[in-house]
Structures are given as structure tokens and as C-alpha cells.
Enzyme design. Structure first.
Site, mmCIF file in Angstrom:
data_model
loop_
_atom_site.group_PDB
_atom_site.id
_atom_site.type_symbol
_atom_site.label_atom_id
_atom_site.label_comp_id
_atom_site.label_asym_id
_atom_site.label_seq_id
_atom_site.Cartn_x
_atom_site.Cartn_y
_atom_site.Cartn_z
ATOM 1 N N SER A 194 -36.963 -8.639 -2.484
ATOM 2 C CA SER A 194 -35.821 -9.339 -1.892
ATOM 3 C C SER A 194 -34.707 -8.333 -1.647
ATOM 4 C CB SER A 194 -35.349 -10.423 -2.873
ATOM 5 O OG SER A 194 -33.969 -10.694 -2.687
ATOM 6 N N HIS A 221 -55.799 -33.624 -8.494
ATOM 7 C CA HIS A 221 -54.409 -34.010 -8.217
ATOM 8 C C HIS A 221 -53.436 -32.955 -8.757
ATOM 9 C CE1 HIS A 221 -55.967 -38.179 -7.566
ATOM 10 N NE2 HIS A 221 -56.802 -37.796 -8.506
ATOM 11 N N GLU A 281 -48.059 -16.405 1.509
ATOM 12 C CA GLU A 281 -47.291 -17.397 2.286
ATOM 13 C C GLU A 281 -47.585 -17.246 3.773
ATOM 14 O OE1 GLU A 281 -43.271 -17.848 -0.372
ATOM 15 O OE2 GLU A 281 -43.653 -15.945 0.563
ATOM 16 N N LYS A 327 -37.043 -9.896 -7.794
ATOM 17 C CA LYS A 327 -38.072 -10.648 -7.077
ATOM 18 C C LYS A 327 -39.281 -9.823 -6.683
ATOM 19 C CE LYS A 327 -37.465 -14.389 -5.592
ATOM 20 N NZ LYS A 327 -37.820 -15.712 -6.055
#
Ligand code: ARG
Length: 454
Positions: A284, A162, A297, A290
Site C-alpha cells: 500500500s 455455506h 483479486e 499491508k
């Protein structure tokens, strides 16, 4: 209201209708051009061996056709082959080229075949190379994961259920779990390869032809395991096969996506267990600080796309009656996209895993007493307490649980497949077996095609 009629190899067709029906074949079929030449070469050779008088093709005529097909194949490899709207697709474009170069001889190539068995064989020839590449990419990813496990055979990692801390685990257990999954996905790809490895040539439109073609010979010349037996099935299996292959690729993409998801979590600053190589972020445009996990992704979204491609093909098929239906043409794009996407994702994730770095302090520092609760209950069982009593005893004294040495905890699980019972050399052996199989297969197919064109 009709638009101007276009002259095509198979008669005049209204221009708008021609463009609608040819659709993306004008572009997508370029990927199949090489396969179309290979399939046509085998068909020409087979025609020249047919026991009929006068011969459909003499062996010199087959030689001339095959020599021309080799030139078209080279053109296609160089990205210089062209499909015109009036060709409709690669099959008639190749026939037009042969006829432009060889006159009446070119017009004989379509004897005893249809574009239906032609496109079916092209897709299988194309898919078998891509599947071998993809199986190799999968083996490389499994190897990268095992390599990561081998670098850190005894490094603790909090095991989660979980997503919450659960029990002591290790980096090697995590990495080799996914290697085992990738190897299972490779088996699914291999099964798809076996289904793909049958030759539809000679089925023609789906009902065979009334001349004595030799379907076994066509199959042998192309290096397939055997002909697809039933000529109607040979044509109807189209689409179903792409669906099978896409489903196998979907399995692999799910594994890739889950690995990516874990890596995104484990590399969050709050976790800091692993570091992804710097090169894998693209930064970024506004925030100088960043370094985002863009690659991971995108693998997650590509998984969704491949599952969608698979679903699209299933939906195209489910209401298609038997025999050829033009619907099948629309299965081409999701299929070709699926192959390209899955390969690219597998290769880039392998590179990412190869460059993964670990932070042992953060990995060990994530342990607390609770992670050892189940081990503590089992220690009471070892002293003779029934498990349920031990469970409640520990549960009632959770606050008293002390953090333990995670290295010692993972060393204690010596049974098969546990943190200290992993067979990393066993995975290596399995990977090597698969890589040898792929290499042998490639060599056998290359020999076949060299013989066909020599
Ligand atoms: N481009 C077509 C396809 O991909 C080739 C087969 C055409 N056959 C036909 N009967 N219209 O399906």
C-alpha cells in the site's frame, strides 16, 4: 457532409467512414499478421496446383509469393509490420506488401478467396496456437495443485459448507479437488480445439468459387484435421467458434476465481491456514503494514471480464442473419482479449500455488467438536442405531461433543476419493497424458508449416 475520400485497394472511401469501419482492426489485426501470411502461403501453393490452362500461378510464382510471405511473417514477428488506414485490415495490408514487392504477381494472391475466408482461417490458425498454450498452462496449474497435495498428503483442513465449519477435510482433498476441476476445464478447451481444427479456406465470401480449387489440399498444407465442409457454414461458423472458445475459457476462469477466493479467505490473519508468497502482494502507498493479495483479486475480476467477453460475442451473434456480416469484426477484440487474459491468469495462479506455504498449527487448531458431529452420528450407526435417531441424539448433545484428533479423522475415510482415498498418482498420469498430447500436436503443426515455407 463527407470528409475527404481515401484511396484504398478496393476503391475510394470517405475518411471518417473508413476509420469507423476499420475500427480497431488497424491495431488488433497486427496479432493476426503471422497467421495471415501462413494462410496466404497455403492458398498460393494450392492455386499453383490447380488443373487449369493457363495456370493461375506457376509453381515458381507460388515459390516467389511464399518467399515474400515468409519475409512479411518475420517482419510481423519482429513487431515491424504496419497496417495503414487505407489497408482497412491485415488482409489488404499483406496484399499491398506483396504487390509493392512483386508487382502483378502480388495482385494474383486474392484469386479464389475473400477476406471472409481469410479472416476465418487467420483466427483459427491464431487460436490453435493460443489454445495449445492455454492447455499447457492449465496442465501446469493442475500440476502445481497436485504438487501442493503431494507435499501435504495428510494435513487436516476444516471442510466447509455455506462457508461454516462442516466436516473434517484435508489440504490434499482441497487442492486435488481444484486440480480435477482444472483438468475438466482442460477437456473443454480440447473440445474447443477440435472444433477450431477445421479449415474454412476456399469458402471465399461464403458461396465458394467457380474455379477448381482444392480445399482438401489447403487444409492439409495448414495441418488442419479437415476442411469445414459447407462453404456457407465455413463463414457463419465465425463468431460461434470464438464463443465456444470463450465459454471454455470462462469455465477455466471460474475455477481460477474460486481457487483465488479460497486462498484469500485461508490467508486472512483470522484464518492463517496458508501463506501466499510475499512477492504476490504489491503493498500500500500509505499503510506500511499491508501485503494485499492483489494478484488473486485481479484473477477474480479477470474472470468477470472473460465471462463478459463471452457474453459480448454471444450478443453480437444472436441477431446476425446468415452469411457474412460486418458485426463479426467486433467479436475480434473480446476474443483476443479473452485469450490473453485467461493465459496470463492461469500462469500466474500456478506460480502462486507453487509458492503456497501452510501453517499446520492453525489448520489443526481450527477444528472443534462440532466438526466431528456427523462422524459421531455415523459411529452410533456403526453400533446399530438408525441414522435419523443417531442424528437427533448427537444434535441434542452437541455441547458434549469432544474435539478429536483431526489426523485420525481424515485417515478413517479410506473410500474412493475421500481424504484417505485420493489417487494423486492418477492425477499425475492424466496431466502427463495431456502434456504429451500437446507436445505431439505442436510438433506435427511445426513440421507442416516448415514444409509449407521450405
Ligand atoms: N476485417 C474484416 C473482419 O474482421 C475482414 C472481412 C471483411 N469482409 C467484408 N465483406 N467486408 O470481418
Amino acid at each position: 457532409m463527407s470528409t475527404s475520400p481515401q484511396r484504398t485497394t478496393v476503391g475510394n472511401i470517405d475518411e471518417e467512414i473508413l476509420l469507423f469501419t476499420a475500427g480497431k482492426d488497424l491495431v488488433l489485426d497486427l496479432q493476426l499478421a503471422e497467421a495471415d501470411c501462413i494462410g496466404s502461403a497455403a492458398h498460393a501453393r494450392m492455386l499453383s496446383t490447380m488443373p487449369v490452362q493457363p495456370p493461375v500461378l506457376t509453381s515458381e510464382e507460388a515459390d516467389a509469393l511464399i518467399a515474400e510471405l515468409a519475409k512479411i511473417r518475420d517482419l510481423a514477428r519482429a513487431g515491424q509490420f504496419e497496417i495503414r488506414p487505407e489497408d482497412q485490415d491485415v488482409h489488404l495490408a499483406v496484399e499491398r506488401n506483396l504487390t509493392e514487392k512483386l508487382g502483378d504477381l502480388g495482385k494474383k494472391i486474392h484469386t479464389g478467396r475473400s477476406r471472409n475466408d481469410q479472416v476465418a482461417v487467420d483466427l483459427r490458425l491464431f487460436a490453435r496456437d493460443r489454445l495449445l498454450d492455454l492447455m499447457e498452462d492449465s496442465a501446469s496449474l493442475a500440476s502445481a495443485l497436485i504438487g501442493f497435495a503431494e507435499k501435504h498428503p495428510e494435513l487436516p483442513l476444516v471442510g466447509r459448507t455455506h462457508m461454516q465449519p462442516a466436516m473434517p477435510s484435508s489440504v490434499a482433498l482441497w487442492a486435488s479437488a481444484y486440480a480435477e476441476a482444472v483438468l475438466e476445464d482442460l477437456s473443454s478447451l480440447k473440445h474447443a480445439f477440435t472444433l477450431n481444427n477445421k479449415c474454412p479456406l476456399g469458402a471465399a465470401a461464403g458461396y465458394g468459387v467457380p474455379i477448381p480449387i482444392d480445399r482438401q489440399l489447403s487444409s492439409d498444407l495448414l495441418g488442419f484435421a479437415k476442411p469445414l465442409h459447407n462453404v456457407a457454414h465455413a463463414i457463419q461458423a465465425r463468431g460461434k467458434l470464438e464463443y465456444q472458445i470463450l465459454q471454455a475459457m470462462g469455465q477455466l476462469m471460474i475455477t481460477l476465481s474460486r481457487i483465488s477466493q479460497d486462498l484469500m479467505i485461508f490467508t486472512l490473519p483470522e484464518f492463517g491456514y496458508f501463506r501466499i508468497p510475499k512477492a504476490f502482494g504489491t503493498g500500500s502507498s500509505i499503510m506500511p503494514n499491508k501485503n494485499n493479495p492483489d494478484v488473486l483479486e485481479l484473477i477474480r475480476s479477470k474472470c468477470a471480464l472473460v465471462l463478459g467477453y463471452s457474453s459480448a460475442v454471444g450478443h453480437i451473434l444472436h441477431a446476425a442473419p446468415g452469411g457474412y456480416n460486418r458485426d463479426l469484426q467486433d467479436a475480434k477484440e473480446p476474443f483476443l482479449e479473452g485469450l490473453a487474459t485467461t493465459s496470463a491468469s492461469t500462469r500466474i495462479l500456478a506460480r502462486c500455488v507453487e509458492g503456497l506455504e501452510v501453517n499446520p498449527e492453525r489448520l489443526r487448531g481450527a477444528f472443534d467438536g462440532g466438526v466431528f458431529a456427523t462422524d459421531a452420528a455415523l459411529a452410533l450407526v456403526a453400533e446399530g442405531m438408525p441414522f435419523r435417531d443417531a442424528y437427533h441424539h448427537i444434535k441434542d448433545h452437541l455441547a458434549d461433543l469432544e474435539n478429536e484428533d483431526p489426523d485420525a479423522a481424515i485417515a478413517r475415510k479410506t473410500h474412493l476419493g475421500g481424504t484417505n482415498g485420493l489417487d494423486l498418482p492418477g492425477y499425475r498420469a492424466e496431466i502427463d497424458t495431456q502434456i504429451d498430447w500437446i507436445a505431439e500436436c505442436r510438433k506435427r503443426l511445426a513440421d507442416k508449416l516448415n514444409a509449407l515455407f521450405s
